[in-house]
Design a protein around this motif. Structure first.
Motif, PDB file in Angstrom:
ATOM      1  N   PRO A 228       0.816  -1.231   0.000  1.00  0.00           N
ATOM      2  CA  PRO A 228       0.000   0.000   0.000  1.00  0.00           C
ATOM      3  C   PRO A 228       0.842   1.271   0.000  1.00  0.00           C
ATOM      4  O   PRO A 228       0.512   2.242  -0.693  1.00  0.00           O
ATOM      5  CB  PRO A 228      -0.834  -0.119   1.278  1.00  0.00           C
ATOM      6  CG  PRO A 228      -0.899  -1.588   1.547  1.00  0.00           C
ATOM      7  CD  PRO A 228       0.422  -2.117   1.102  1.00  0.00           C
ATOM      8  N   GLN A 229       1.942   1.253   0.752  1.00  0.00           N
ATOM      9  CA  GLN A 229       2.808   2.433   0.799  1.00  0.00           C
ATOM     10  C   GLN A 229       3.480   2.676  -0.544  1.00  0.00           C
ATOM     11  O   GLN A 229       3.573   3.828  -1.005  1.00  0.00           O
ATOM     12  CB  GLN A 229       3.874   2.251   1.883  1.00  0.00           C
ATOM     13  CG  GLN A 229       4.753   3.471   2.120  1.00  0.00           C
ATOM     14  CD  GLN A 229       3.957   4.649   2.628  1.00  0.00           C
ATOM     15  OE1 GLN A 229       3.348   4.573   3.675  1.00  0.00           O
ATOM     16  NE2 GLN A 229       3.956   5.745   1.877  1.00  0.00           N
TER      17      GLN A 229
ATOM     18  N   LEU B 230       1.659   6.536  -7.021  1.00  0.00           N
ATOM     19  CA  LEU B 230       0.590   7.427  -7.489  1.00  0.00           C
ATOM     20  C   LEU B 230       1.018   8.883  -7.396  1.00  0.00           C
ATOM     21  O   LEU B 230       0.754   9.678  -8.309  1.00  0.00           O
ATOM     22  CB  LEU B 230      -0.681   7.193  -6.669  1.00  0.00           C
ATOM     23  CG  LEU B 230      -1.468   5.913  -6.988  1.00  0.00           C
ATOM     24  CD1 LEU B 230      -2.590   5.732  -5.974  1.00  0.00           C
ATOM     25  CD2 LEU B 230      -2.035   5.975  -8.398  1.00  0.00           C
ATOM     26  N   ALA B 231       1.670   9.254  -6.294  1.00  0.00           N
ATOM     27  CA  ALA B 231       2.123  10.639  -6.137  1.00  0.00           C
ATOM     28  C   ALA B 231       3.181  10.987  -7.182  1.00  0.00           C
ATOM     29  O   ALA B 231       3.139  12.059  -7.805  1.00  0.00           O
ATOM     30  CB  ALA B 231       2.672  10.853  -4.730  1.00  0.00           C
ATOM     31  N   LEU B 232       4.125  10.076  -7.380  1.00  0.00           N
ATOM     32  CA  LEU B 232       5.168  10.309  -8.387  1.00  0.00           C
ATOM     33  C   LEU B 232       4.560  10.371  -9.784  1.00  0.00           C
ATOM     34  O   LEU B 232       4.916  11.221 -10.608  1.00  0.00           O
ATOM     35  CB  LEU B 232       6.209   9.191  -8.306  1.00  0.00           C
ATOM     36  CG  LEU B 232       7.439   9.305  -9.202  1.00  0.00           C
ATOM     37  CD1 LEU B 232       8.214  10.583  -8.891  1.00  0.00           C
ATOM     38  CD2 LEU B 232       8.330   8.083  -9.034  1.00  0.00           C
TER      39      LEU B 232
ATOM     40  N   LEU C  33       0.464   2.298   5.860  1.00  0.00           N
ATOM     41  CA  LEU C  33       0.291   3.365   4.879  1.00  0.00           C
ATOM     42  C   LEU C  33       0.286   4.724   5.554  1.00  0.00           C
ATOM     43  O   LEU C  33      -0.563   5.010   6.407  1.00  0.00           O
ATOM     44  CB  LEU C  33      -1.022   3.168   4.111  1.00  0.00           C
ATOM     45  CG  LEU C  33      -1.406   4.278   3.119  1.00  0.00           C
ATOM     46  CD1 LEU C  33      -0.338   4.433   2.048  1.00  0.00           C
ATOM     47  CD2 LEU C  33      -2.759   3.985   2.480  1.00  0.00           C
ATOM     48  N   ALA C  34       1.245   5.549   5.188  1.00  0.00           N
ATOM     49  CA  ALA C  34       1.312   6.936   5.645  1.00  0.00           C
ATOM     50  C   ALA C  34       1.592   7.815   4.429  1.00  0.00           C
ATOM     51  O   ALA C  34       2.485   7.513   3.637  1.00  0.00           O
ATOM     52  CB  ALA C  34       2.413   7.107   6.688  1.00  0.00           C
ATOM     53  N   ILE C  35       0.815   8.867   4.274  1.00  0.00           N
ATOM     54  CA  ILE C  35       0.950   9.739   3.106  1.00  0.00           C
ATOM     55  C   ILE C  35       1.591  11.052   3.528  1.00  0.00           C
ATOM     56  O   ILE C  35       1.080  11.748   4.419  1.00  0.00           O
ATOM     57  CB  ILE C  35      -0.424  10.005   2.453  1.00  0.00           C
ATOM     58  CG1 ILE C  35      -1.047   8.683   2.002  1.00  0.00           C
ATOM     59  CG2 ILE C  35      -0.280  10.936   1.261  1.00  0.00           C
ATOM     60  CD1 ILE C  35      -2.403   8.830   1.344  1.00  0.00           C
ATOM     61  N   GLN C  36       2.712  11.375   2.913  1.00  0.00           N
ATOM     62  CA  GLN C  36       3.385  12.635   3.192  1.00  0.00           C
ATOM     63  C   GLN C  36       2.519  13.805   2.741  1.00  0.00           C
ATOM     64  O   GLN C  36       1.732  13.691   1.795  1.00  0.00           O
ATOM     65  CB  GLN C  36       4.741  12.681   2.480  1.00  0.00           C
ATOM     66  CG  GLN C  36       5.711  11.586   2.888  1.00  0.00           C
ATOM     67  CD  GLN C  36       6.154  11.697   4.330  1.00  0.00           C
ATOM     68  OE1 GLN C  36       6.254  12.787   4.886  1.00  0.00           O
ATOM     69  NE2 GLN C  36       6.426  10.556   4.967  1.00  0.00           N
ATOM     70  N   ARG C  37       2.688  14.944   3.392  1.00  0.00           N
ATOM     71  CA  ARG C  37       1.879  16.115   3.071  1.00  0.00           C
ATOM     72  C   ARG C  37       2.102  16.578   1.630  1.00  0.00           C
ATOM     73  O   ARG C  37       1.162  16.968   0.936  1.00  0.00           O
ATOM     74  CB  ARG C  37       2.184  17.248   4.049  1.00  0.00           C
ATOM     75  CG  ARG C  37       1.731  16.944   5.470  1.00  0.00           C
ATOM     76  CD  ARG C  37       2.268  17.934   6.483  1.00  0.00           C
ATOM     77  NE  ARG C  37       1.899  17.513   7.822  1.00  0.00           N
ATOM     78  CZ  ARG C  37       0.863  17.996   8.514  1.00  0.00           C
ATOM     79  NH1 ARG C  37       0.105  18.924   7.968  1.00  0.00           N
ATOM     80  NH2 ARG C  37       0.592  17.569   9.724  1.00  0.00           N
ATOM     81  N   ALA C  38       3.333  16.518   1.173  1.00  0.00           N
ATOM     82  CA  ALA C  38       3.622  16.932  -0.211  1.00  0.00           C
ATOM     83  C   ALA C  38       2.986  15.967  -1.209  1.00  0.00           C
ATOM     84  O   ALA C  38       2.498  16.393  -2.267  1.00  0.00           O
ATOM     85  CB  ALA C  38       5.132  17.009  -0.435  1.00  0.00           C
TER      86      ALA C  38
END
Length: 310
Positions: free
Chosen positions: A5-6, A12-14, A143-148
């Protein structure tokens, strides 16, 4: 597998970042059949424009206030440079053989990079960029999502939605579609094709500036060379998705981002491939994916087979 998941979130962000930059490549190619290899440097200049806008704000300004200012400043700088490039570098070569504007784009890319290196204060090394403070948003134990990352994951779909509505519903958007389909007939129907082409450059540059702000907020720094590899990967994403298709650019970016994130995490765990994993090989696997897709589907994931214009 508990890391999956991470890694998907990272990919997805990239991919959303790649997609925002790729839109500039695909819009320009879709209308004038030009591969603008200077677009990576337009992205880079957007980052420095955003940093310049941030520098004029009072010390201690909240990032929530600073981000819109940076986006506007970066977009204004990128759009100005992109429109100037179209007017003075590409428009005179519009009827020339395709190799001429391609070489011009490569030369312009090098020139823009060196201009920033020479004249922007302290640009000979990485320059600090404001970044999000605070811990990541923890969704689950794995799963942890960075703010950026959250910033780009929210902004990229909003930008795509706005662009889709503009292209499908507005008069200028329909004129853009007509110009992409047949510029000569569009001109005969009263469409100012020069204005439409400038608009395509401007929209792509604005999206690249948004991506540059997201990149700076994530990395905490920018440099004059960052447009080269990111521009190359964004071009890869545009081709992967089907160059000329704006939705394909984002799909290609997401596929490329996921492939890169998963290859970094898992390739080295495959027996016999421990030397081919990790971050050092991520660029290689991204282009391997492009080759495989193009062998199976040469027009890209969402592209259509069309005859070349005479």
């Amino acid at each position: 597998m508990h890391e999956l998941p991470q890694q998907l979130a990272n990919g997805l962000a990239l991919g959303a970042l790649y997609g925002l930059i790729a839109i500039g490549y695909t819009m320009v190619y879709g209308i004038v059949q030009l591969i603008n290899f200077a677009h990576g440097e337009i992205f880079m200049i957007g980052g420095f424009g955003a940093l310049s806008a941030y520098a004029i704000l009072p010390t201690g300004t909240s990032l929530l206030i600073a981000i819109p200012v940076m986006i506007v400043g970066g977009a204004a700088t990128s759009v100005a440079v992109a429109c100037a490039a179209e007017r003075f570098a590409y428009r005179p070569l519009r009827s020339a053989p395709r190799l001429a504007p391609l070489i011009t784009a490569i030369g312009l890319s090098i020139a823009l990079q060196q201009l920033v290196w020479q004249f922007y204060p302290d640009a000979k090394k990485a320059v600090s960029f404001p970044e999000f403070k605070g811990a990541a948003f923890k969704i689950t134990d794995s799963l942890a999502i960075q703010r950026a990352d959250l910033f780009v994951l929210i902004l990229a779909p909003l930008c795509m939605l706005a662009l889709g509505i503009f292209v499908q519903k507005s008069r200028s958007g329909r004129a853009m579609q007509a110009t992409a389909q047949d510029p000569d007939t569009a001109k005969l129907m009263g469409i100012n094709t020069d204005r439409i082409i400038v608009m395509a450059f401007a929209i792509g540059a604005a999206f690249a500036a948004v991506a540059a702000v997201a990149y700076g907020l994530d990395k905490g720094q920018i440099n004059f060379e960052m447009g080269f590899i990111l521009g190359l990967k964004a071009f890869t994403a545009a081709v992967l998705g089907g160059i000329g298709n704006i939705y394909g650019a984002m799909v290609g970016g997401v596929v490329l981002g996921l492939a890169e994130a998963l290859s970094i995490a898992y390739i080295e765990d495959i027996p016999g491939m421990s030397q081919l994993g990790g971050g050092a090989w991520s660029n290689v696997w991204a282009f391997v994916l492009l080759i495989v897709v193009l062998l199976v589907r040469p027009q890209g994931l969402l592209g259509e087979r069309v005859a070349d214009r005479a």
